[in-house]
Write an enzyme that holds these catalytic residues in place. Structure first.
Site, PDB file in Angstrom:
ATOM      1  N   GLY A  16      -1.806  92.354 105.225  1.00 51.46           N
ATOM      2  CA  GLY A  16      -2.118  91.380 106.279  1.00 51.46           C
ATOM      3  C   GLY A  16      -1.028  90.330 106.367  1.00 51.46           C
ATOM      4  N   ARG A  77      -0.695  98.171 106.928  1.00 56.27           N
ATOM      5  CA  ARG A  77      -1.248  98.807 105.727  1.00 56.27           C
ATOM      6  C   ARG A  77      -0.896 100.285 105.843  1.00 56.27           C
ATOM      7  NH1 ARG A  77      -4.444  94.360 104.247  1.00 56.27           N
ATOM      8  NH2 ARG A  77      -5.304  93.264 106.041  1.00 56.27           N
ATOM      9  N   ASP A 108      -2.337  92.258  97.019  1.00 53.37           N
ATOM     10  CA  ASP A 108      -2.665  93.168  95.929  1.00 53.37           C
ATOM     11  C   ASP A 108      -2.312  94.631  96.231  1.00 53.37           C
ATOM     12  OD1 ASP A 108      -3.888  93.476  93.356  1.00 53.37           O
ATOM     13  OD2 ASP A 108      -5.511  94.531  94.391  1.00 53.37           O
ATOM     14  N   THR A 131      -0.474  86.317 100.952  1.00 52.88           N
ATOM     15  CA  THR A 131      -1.773  86.684 101.535  1.00 52.88           C
ATOM     16  C   THR A 131      -2.585  85.413 101.714  1.00 52.88           C
ATOM     17  OG1 THR A 131      -3.942  87.682 101.082  1.00 52.88           O
ATOM     18  CG2 THR A 131      -2.539  87.335  99.185  1.00 52.88           C
ATOM     19  N   ASP A 133      -5.594  85.206 101.392  1.00 51.52           N
ATOM     20  CA  ASP A 133      -6.787  85.256 100.542  1.00 51.52           C
ATOM     21  C   ASP A 133      -6.644  84.522  99.207  1.00 51.52           C
ATOM     22  OD1 ASP A 133      -8.147  86.673 102.437  1.00 51.52           O
ATOM     23  OD2 ASP A 133      -7.773  88.640 101.538  1.00 51.52           O
ATOM     24  N   ASP A 135      -5.874  85.584  96.352  1.00 53.65           N
ATOM     25  CA  ASP A 135      -6.650  86.282  95.321  1.00 53.65           C
ATOM     26  C   ASP A 135      -5.783  87.134  94.387  1.00 53.65           C
ATOM     27  OD1 ASP A 135      -5.898  88.084  97.249  1.00 53.65           O
ATOM     28  OD2 ASP A 135      -7.805  89.138  97.323  1.00 53.65           O
ATOM     29  N   ARG A 177     -12.317  89.327 102.265  1.00 54.61           N
ATOM     30  CA  ARG A 177     -13.113  90.547 102.089  1.00 54.61           C
ATOM     31  C   ARG A 177     -13.678  90.611 100.672  1.00 54.61           C
ATOM     32  NH1 ARG A 177     -10.493  95.155 104.912  1.00 54.61           N
ATOM     33  NH2 ARG A 177      -8.699  94.418 103.757  1.00 54.61           N
TER      34      ARG A 177
HETATM   35  O1  F6P Z   1      -5.090  89.224 104.865  1.00 49.01           O
HETATM   36  C1  F6P Z   1      -6.258  89.373 104.119  1.00 49.01           C
HETATM   37  C2  F6P Z   1      -7.399  89.600 105.032  1.00 49.01           C
HETATM   38  O2  F6P Z   1      -7.312  88.579 105.946  1.00 49.01           O
HETATM   39  C3  F6P Z   1      -8.810  89.659 104.506  1.00 49.01           C
HETATM   40  O3  F6P Z   1      -9.398  88.426 104.232  1.00 49.01           O
HETATM   41  C4  F6P Z   1      -9.519  90.410 105.582  1.00 49.01           C
HETATM   42  O4  F6P Z   1     -10.680  90.990 105.138  1.00 49.01           O
HETATM   43  C5  F6P Z   1      -8.499  91.408 105.988  1.00 49.01           C
HETATM   44  O5  F6P Z   1      -7.239  90.818 105.715  1.00 49.01           O
HETATM   45  C6  F6P Z   1      -8.589  91.862 107.408  1.00 49.01           C
HETATM   46  O6  F6P Z   1      -7.385  92.351 107.855  1.00 49.01           O
HETATM   47  P1  F6P Z   1      -7.131  93.367 109.023  1.00 49.01           P
HETATM   48  O7  F6P Z   1      -8.133  93.066 110.067  1.00 49.01           O
HETATM   49  O8  F6P Z   1      -5.743  93.089 109.448  1.00 49.01           O
HETATM   50  O9  F6P Z   1      -7.282  94.707 108.430  1.00 49.01           O
END
Ligand code: F6P
Length: 327
Positions: A16, A77, A108, A131, A133, A135, A177
């Protein structure tokens, strides 16, 4: 440790996007070129690495980007990279370009791929945590978190105006998430009555009690914050549970991807600049298979094996504080 005479590196952003990634790219490029190291940019993360989508980066390629959100290298991704065959192609493609090391900016999933690429292909890789997040195990801060947090906070402040004007209950859903860092921090900073995070079971009764305490004190509006967890829009279910159990009608506001965009805060730009610089220096020192992270305000190398597949926990102290301050 032996100094490396590295001459050409690649840089990519993956997973992301996060505000500050551009500042990190700029820092990697300018640090490297100043040390007479050539830089190649890889588009779209691991997918671009497999497809050979690259571009040479000069000092001027990264001009005027420090203030921009997103990533000039694009991101994505890449499920295919879970296969070792794909990682072999990636190693081959990098070597064919004369690239001797890779700087991978991401979260991660990115580090998991980088760790395997480095192990299987013997290819030097350094990770830069990026990120929203926050995390990543082994670093107290990730690029993009501060900006996302402030974006979510601004939204909550605005929603509070409407909540107060209309005597309403709101549930504001933020990203995360698997982790509740944005939720807990924005909950504390925004004075939320209750915070739901993926790390703990959603306690609807506790939230109802918090609302009722407020009502007894003459409060006419409340804000609950919920991390999205595994289901974007889970706040609608929470609202329905609250309605059924206590009769309160809650308005739901899902903040979604607006938290990922926008100009990075000063804090994120500085963090990204420091980590990008540290990544190149780490490669020059012959380090590989590590992330450069922040611990106690200092940049430190952390072995990928010590940070991937580990969960960074929201501090219990913050969970307790959010709860206590809602009284
Ligand atoms: O970048 C991390 C994050 O924002 C998470 O918090 C979220 O669940 C996820 O990416 C959603 O990303 P995408 O909609 O781009 O798959």
């Amino acid at each position: 440790m032996a100094e490396s005479t590295i001459r050409k590196i690649a840089v990519m952003t993956s997973g992301g996007d996060a505000p500050g990634m551009n500042a990190a790219i700029r820092s990697v490029v300018r640090t490297a070129i100043t040390s007479k190291i050539e830089v190649v940019g890889v588009y779209q993360g691991y997918a671009g690495l497999l497809a050979g989508k690259t571009t040479p980066l000069q000092m001027s390629s990264v001009a005027n980007i420090i203030q921009r959100g997103g990533t000039i290298l694009k991101s994505g991704r890449c499920p295919e990279f879970h296969k070792s065959e794909a990682r072999a192609i990636a190693g081959q493609n990098l070597r064919q370009l004369g690239v001797e090391a890779l700087v991978a900016i991401g979260g991660d999933g990115t580090f998991h791929g980088a760790h395997l690429l480095s192990q299987e292909q013997g290819f030097p890789v350094i990770g830069v945590p990026g990120t929203i997040d926050n995390d990543i195990f082994g670093t107290e801060e990730t690029i993009g978190f501060d900006t996302a947090l402030n974006t979510a906070l601004e939204a909550i402040d605005r929603i509070r105006d409407t909540a107060a004007s209309h005597d309403r209950l709101f549930i504001v859903e933020v990203m995360g998430r698997d982790s509740g860092f944005i939720a807990i921090d924005v909950g504390v900073a925004g004075g939320a009555e209750e915070v739901f995070i993926p790390e703990t079971l959603a306690n609807v009764d506790q939230a109802i009690q918090a609302i009722q305490r407020g009502v007894q004190r003459g409060k006419t509006s409340s804000i609950l914050v919920a991390a999205e967890g595994q289901k974007v829009g889970r706040s609608y279910d929470l609202a329905e549970q609250i309605r059924r159990k206590a009769g309160y009608e809650a308005k739901v506001c899902v903040l979604g991807h607006i938290q990922r965009g926008g100009p990075p805060t000063a804090r994120d730009r500085i963090l990204a600049s420091r980590l990008g610089f540290a990544a190149v220096r780490a490669l020059q020192q012959g380090l590989t298979n590590v992330m450069v992270g922040m611990q106690a305000g200092q940049v430190v190398p952390v072995l990928f094996k010590d940070c991937v597949n580990k969960k960074r926990r929201v501090p219990q102290e913050l969970i307790d504080l959010a709860h206590l301050l809602s009284h």
